[in-house]
Design a protein around this motif. Structure first.
Motif, PDB file in Angstrom:
ATOM      1  N   ASN A 153       3.902  -5.198  -5.687  1.00 31.35           N
ATOM      2  CA  ASN A 153       2.875  -6.086  -6.213  1.00 31.35           C
ATOM      3  C   ASN A 153       1.506  -5.475  -5.917  1.00 31.35           C
ATOM      4  OD1 ASN A 153       1.286  -8.166  -7.114  1.00 31.35           O
ATOM      5  ND2 ASN A 153       2.047  -9.688  -5.646  1.00 31.35           N
ATOM      6  N   PRO A 154       0.769  -5.036  -6.942  1.00 28.81           N
ATOM      7  CA  PRO A 154      -0.526  -4.393  -6.679  1.00 28.81           C
ATOM      8  C   PRO A 154      -1.515  -5.298  -5.960  1.00 28.81           C
ATOM      9  CG  PRO A 154       0.195  -4.045  -8.952  1.00 28.81           C
ATOM     10  CD  PRO A 154       1.111  -5.059  -8.367  1.00 28.81           C
ATOM     11  N   LEU A 155      -1.376  -6.617  -6.117  1.00 26.71           N
ATOM     12  CA  LEU A 155      -2.316  -7.543  -5.483  1.00 26.71           C
ATOM     13  C   LEU A 155      -2.009  -7.781  -4.014  1.00 26.71           C
ATOM     14  CD1 LEU A 155      -2.633 -10.233  -8.305  1.00 26.71           C
ATOM     15  CD2 LEU A 155      -4.162  -8.307  -7.822  1.00 26.71           C
ATOM     16  N   SER A 156      -0.838  -7.320  -3.549  1.00 26.36           N
ATOM     17  CA  SER A 156      -0.471  -7.570  -2.147  1.00 26.36           C
ATOM     18  C   SER A 156      -1.417  -6.882  -1.182  1.00 26.36           C
ATOM     19  CB  SER A 156       0.963  -7.102  -1.897  1.00 26.36           C
ATOM     20  OG  SER A 156       1.873  -7.853  -2.670  1.00 26.36           O
ATOM     21  N   SER A 157      -1.991  -5.748  -1.592  1.00 21.46           N
ATOM     22  CA  SER A 157      -2.916  -5.039  -0.705  1.00 21.46           C
ATOM     23  C   SER A 157      -4.219  -5.798  -0.506  1.00 21.46           C
ATOM     24  CB  SER A 157      -3.211  -3.644  -1.274  1.00 21.46           C
ATOM     25  OG  SER A 157      -3.775  -3.763  -2.569  1.00 21.46           O
ATOM     26  N   CYS A 158      -4.507  -6.757  -1.395  1.00 17.90           N
ATOM     27  CA  CYS A 158      -5.744  -7.528  -1.282  1.00 17.90           C
ATOM     28  C   CYS A 158      -5.522  -8.927  -0.708  1.00 17.90           C
ATOM     29  CB  CYS A 158      -6.395  -7.669  -2.665  1.00 17.90           C
ATOM     30  SG  CYS A 158      -6.750  -6.103  -3.485  1.00 17.90           S
TER      31      CYS A 158
ATOM     32  N   THR B 132       0.830  -1.211   0.000  1.00 21.35           N
ATOM     33  CA  THR B 132       0.000   0.000   0.000  1.00 21.35           C
ATOM     34  C   THR B 132       0.857   1.252   0.000  1.00 21.35           C
ATOM     35  OG1 THR B 132      -1.739  -1.181   1.205  1.00 21.35           O
ATOM     36  CG2 THR B 132      -1.834   1.219   1.214  1.00 21.35           C
ATOM     37  N   ARG B 133       1.929   1.256   0.792  1.00 18.36           N
ATOM     38  CA  ARG B 133       2.808   2.428   0.839  1.00 18.36           C
ATOM     39  C   ARG B 133       3.562   2.608  -0.472  1.00 18.36           C
ATOM     40  NH1 ARG B 133       5.312   2.079   7.010  1.00 18.36           N
ATOM     41  NH2 ARG B 133       3.307   2.361   8.070  1.00 18.36           N
ATOM     42  N   ASN B 134       3.985   1.497  -1.065  1.00 17.56           N
ATOM     43  CA  ASN B 134       4.670   1.596  -2.355  1.00 17.56           C
ATOM     44  C   ASN B 134       3.729   2.111  -3.439  1.00 17.56           C
ATOM     45  OD1 ASN B 134       7.060   0.630  -1.268  1.00 17.56           O
ATOM     46  ND2 ASN B 134       6.676  -1.489  -1.846  1.00 17.56           N
ATOM     47  N   MET B 135       2.489   1.667  -3.395  1.00 15.52           N
ATOM     48  CA  MET B 135       1.519   2.138  -4.373  1.00 15.52           C
ATOM     49  C   MET B 135       1.249   3.628  -4.214  1.00 15.52           C
ATOM     50  SD  MET B 135       0.661  -0.259  -6.466  1.00 15.52           S
ATOM     51  CE  MET B 135      -0.863   0.378  -7.155  1.00 15.52           C
ATOM     52  N   GLN B 136       1.190   4.100  -2.973  1.00 15.23           N
ATOM     53  CA  GLN B 136       1.010   5.529  -2.736  1.00 15.23           C
ATOM     54  C   GLN B 136       2.189   6.328  -3.277  1.00 15.23           C
ATOM     55  OE1 GLN B 136       0.455   5.858   1.487  1.00 15.23           O
ATOM     56  NE2 GLN B 136      -1.687   5.232   1.423  1.00 15.23           N
ATOM     57  N   ALA B 137       3.398   5.822  -3.081  1.00 14.12           N
ATOM     58  CA  ALA B 137       4.582   6.537  -3.556  1.00 14.12           C
ATOM     59  C   ALA B 137       4.693   6.509  -5.076  1.00 14.12           C
ATOM     60  CB  ALA B 137       5.835   5.936  -2.935  1.00 14.12           C
ATOM     61  N   LEU B 138       4.140   5.453  -5.712  1.00 12.14           N
ATOM     62  CA  LEU B 138       4.256   5.317  -7.165  1.00 12.14           C
ATOM     63  C   LEU B 138       3.142   6.010  -7.927  1.00 12.14           C
ATOM     64  CD1 LEU B 138       5.313   1.563  -7.549  1.00 12.14           C
ATOM     65  CD2 LEU B 138       6.751   3.589  -7.725  1.00 12.14           C
ATOM     66  N   GLN B 139       2.161   6.545  -7.237  1.00 10.04           N
ATOM     67  CA  GLN B 139       1.030   7.147  -7.934  1.00 10.04           C
ATOM     68  C   GLN B 139       1.443   8.270  -8.890  1.00 10.04           C
ATOM     69  OE1 GLN B 139      -2.321   6.432  -8.141  1.00 10.04           O
ATOM     70  NE2 GLN B 139      -1.693   4.525  -7.161  1.00 10.04           N
ATOM     71  N   PRO B 140       2.334   9.204  -8.506  1.00 10.09           N
ATOM     72  CA  PRO B 140       2.735  10.255  -9.465  1.00 10.09           C
ATOM     73  C   PRO B 140       3.406   9.682 -10.712  1.00 10.09           C
ATOM     74  CG  PRO B 140       3.333  10.886  -7.223  1.00 10.09           C
ATOM     75  CD  PRO B 140       2.908   9.466  -7.168  1.00 10.09           C
ATOM     76  N   LYS B 141       4.274   8.671 -10.542  1.00 12.30           N
ATOM     77  CA  LYS B 141       4.938   8.065 -11.699  1.00 12.30           C
ATOM     78  C   LYS B 141       3.940   7.308 -12.568  1.00 12.30           C
ATOM     79  CE  LYS B 141       9.416   7.522  -9.380  1.00 12.30           C
ATOM     80  NZ  LYS B 141      10.477   6.573  -8.973  1.00 12.30           N
ATOM     81  N   MET B 142       2.988   6.638 -11.940  1.00  7.28           N
ATOM     82  CA  MET B 142       1.976   5.916 -12.703  1.00  7.28           C
ATOM     83  C   MET B 142       1.106   6.880 -13.511  1.00  7.28           C
ATOM     84  SD  MET B 142       0.908   3.151  -9.756  1.00  7.28           S
ATOM     85  CE  MET B 142      -0.497   2.565 -10.689  1.00  7.28           C
ATOM     86  N   LYS B 143       0.777   7.994 -12.905  1.00  2.81           N
ATOM     87  CA  LYS B 143      -0.024   8.994 -13.620  1.00  2.81           C
ATOM     88  C   LYS B 143       0.747   9.571 -14.800  1.00  2.81           C
ATOM     89  CE  LYS B 143      -2.814  13.111 -12.803  1.00  2.81           C
ATOM     90  NZ  LYS B 143      -3.233  14.139 -11.806  1.00  2.81           N
ATOM     91  N   ALA B 144       2.065   9.783 -14.627  1.00  2.00           N
ATOM     92  CA  ALA B 144       2.889  10.305 -15.721  1.00  2.00           C
ATOM     93  C   ALA B 144       2.954   9.309 -16.876  1.00  2.00           C
ATOM     94  CB  ALA B 144       4.290  10.626 -15.210  1.00  2.00           C
TER      95      ALA B 144
END
Length: 443
Positions: free
Chosen positions: A102-107, A64-76
């Motif tokens: 891993n995006p599925l790790s949060s689930c 979850t924390r990695n996904m939050q940090a990667l959101q700006p790069k993903m949007k770009a």
């Protein structure tokens, strides 16, 4: 729901066996046919499952924390390859691989817990219908059907009719009151868990659509569980309420002890850590040392909370080391205090006239302290007390200087000073020294 539960029937036997084992323990204390024995058996099943899911929960936090940090790069990436979906997917997978996310790790915790949930639902539904399931045979089935929690049977639901509730030896009012209270508590615990996650444990320096999605889920999930809850048996509500309370407590522990960098929870945690270091003079605990070690290793990439923590350490006279410890440093205190004092004592800019007046005032004050007269008064006194002989000698020296100048022919004779020692211009002429006339010019 029965169709979904039947898909997880392969796990109903292990789940029923675990419940029976806990029932033997609690039945010896509270009685085998009581609601406490069966209810605590379900609670213990939840605790056992959640303990087994702790490693997955840790992975969920990191993901979850990695996904939050990667959101700006993903949007770009999405904006750059918005016309090429295949390239966009490739770049996304490359980003996940480089960062180890891993995006599925949060689930994972929810996915791993769902088979136990549906297996328990299937077991309780079978008990309500009087069917043997797993290791729950005839005597245990009769005991479970007789178990009541605050007057509501474990197998009863909010939507049951009066006849169905009467068959379980209970009243419809008691069942609906108990189930309604448990549904409200279940939804409230779900909402509070999501709310404390969004309000305290989110990096406020990163504004991404992910935060908006989490905020929407904070309001949607409790409503979904409230609607689904009216079709859950009381035993399933006990299970789901227990797991929500466990999640809430687990989330509170994580927020207090391992907060997200840049969040309000991290600011509060570092404030407590600074207070502890100031009081004890050292970093107590291996986990706290590891936190300080990580912050030191960040260097210039520290966030605002971490920079504020280091500033507090410096003011308290401590310096953080690379191994997570702190040392006492008087030099840091002196430099901090001198820098603060210099910053506070910066004088305002003065005009030239103000500086000259201040200098004159200082000179007068100095003369007064030394007991001597001011320079202007000393000059006046020396002129007034000057003897006539010395004045006459000065006049003779001046006459000799004029004769010497005339002999050289380069400079005209100097005007003689009057007896008062001051030069005065004639009436109608400019005061001060006059420009000499050329020798060939007429008067």
């Amino acid at each position: 729901m029965d169709t979904i539960a039947s898909l997880f029937s392969f796990i109903t036997t292990p789940v029923s066996w675990v419940i029976v084992q806990f029932h033997k323990v609690y039945g010896a204390i509270f009685g085998p046919d009581t609601g406490w024995a069966w209810g605590l058996s379900i609670v213990s099943l939840v605790v056992l499952i959640r303990i087994c899911l702790i490693p997955l929960f840790v992975k969920q936090i990191k993901s979850t924390r990695n996904m939050q940090a990667l959101q700006p790069k993903m949007k770009a990436i999405q904006e750059r390859y918005k016309s090429d979906k295949q390239r966009q997917s490739e770049e996304m997978m490359k980003l996940y691989k480089e960062t180890g996310t891993n995006p599925l790790s949060s689930c994972l915790p929810i996915l791993a817990q769902s088979p136990f949930f549906f297996a328990l639902y299937h077991v309780l539904s079978s008990i309500a219908s009087g069917k043997e399931i797993g290791v729950i045979d005839g005597p245990l089935l009769a005991s479970a059907r007789q178990a009541h929690i605050f007057g509501a049977p474990l197998a009863s639901k909010f939507t049951d009719t009066a006849a169905e509730v009467a068959a379980l030896d209970a009243s419809l009012t008691s069942v609906r009151i108990v189930t309604a209270v448990m549904i409200v508590m279940m939804s409230a615990s779900q909402f509070f868990t999501q709310r404390q996650l969004m309000m305290k444990n989110v990096d406020l320096s990163v504004k991404t659509p992910y935060m908006q999605q989490q905020k929407m889920l904070m309001y949607i999930f409790p409503v979904i569980f409230a609607v689904m809850g009216i079709n859950f048996p009381v035993g399933v509500l006990v299970y789901w309420l227990t797991t929500n309370v466990w999640t809430m407590g687990q989330q509170m522990y994580v927020i207090n002890q391992n907060p997200t960098p840049g969040s309000k929870a991290q600011d509060a945690y570092l404030g407590r850590l600074l207070k502890s270091v100031t009081h004890h003079g050292e970093v107590k605990g291996r986990r706290r040392k590891s936190v300080v070690k990580v912050i030191v290793a960040k260097g210039g990439d520290r966030n605002e909370n971490e920079r504020r923590f280091f500033t507090g350490l410096s003011k308290a006279g401590f310096a953080a080391q690379a191994d997570g410890t702190v040392i006492k440093s008087d030099t840091i205190v002196a430099e901090t205090e001198s820098g603060a004092a210099a910053k506070r004592q910066q004088p305002k800019r003065q005009t030239k006239a103000q500086r000259q007046a201040a200098a004159a005032q200082q000179a007068v004050t100095k003369d007064a302290e030394e007991g001597s007269e001011p320079a202007a008064e000393q000059a006046t006194t020396s002129l007034e007390k000057k003897p006539q002989g010395s004045a006459k000698a000065d006049a003779e020296v001046e006459t000799k200087d004029e004769a010497k100048d005339q002999a050289q022919g380069d400079k005209p004779a100097r005007p003689r000073a009057n007896s008062g020692g001051s030069r005065q211009g004639k009436s109608g002429q400019r005061k001060g020294q006059q420009r000499p006339k050329h020798p060939s010019s007429k008067k």
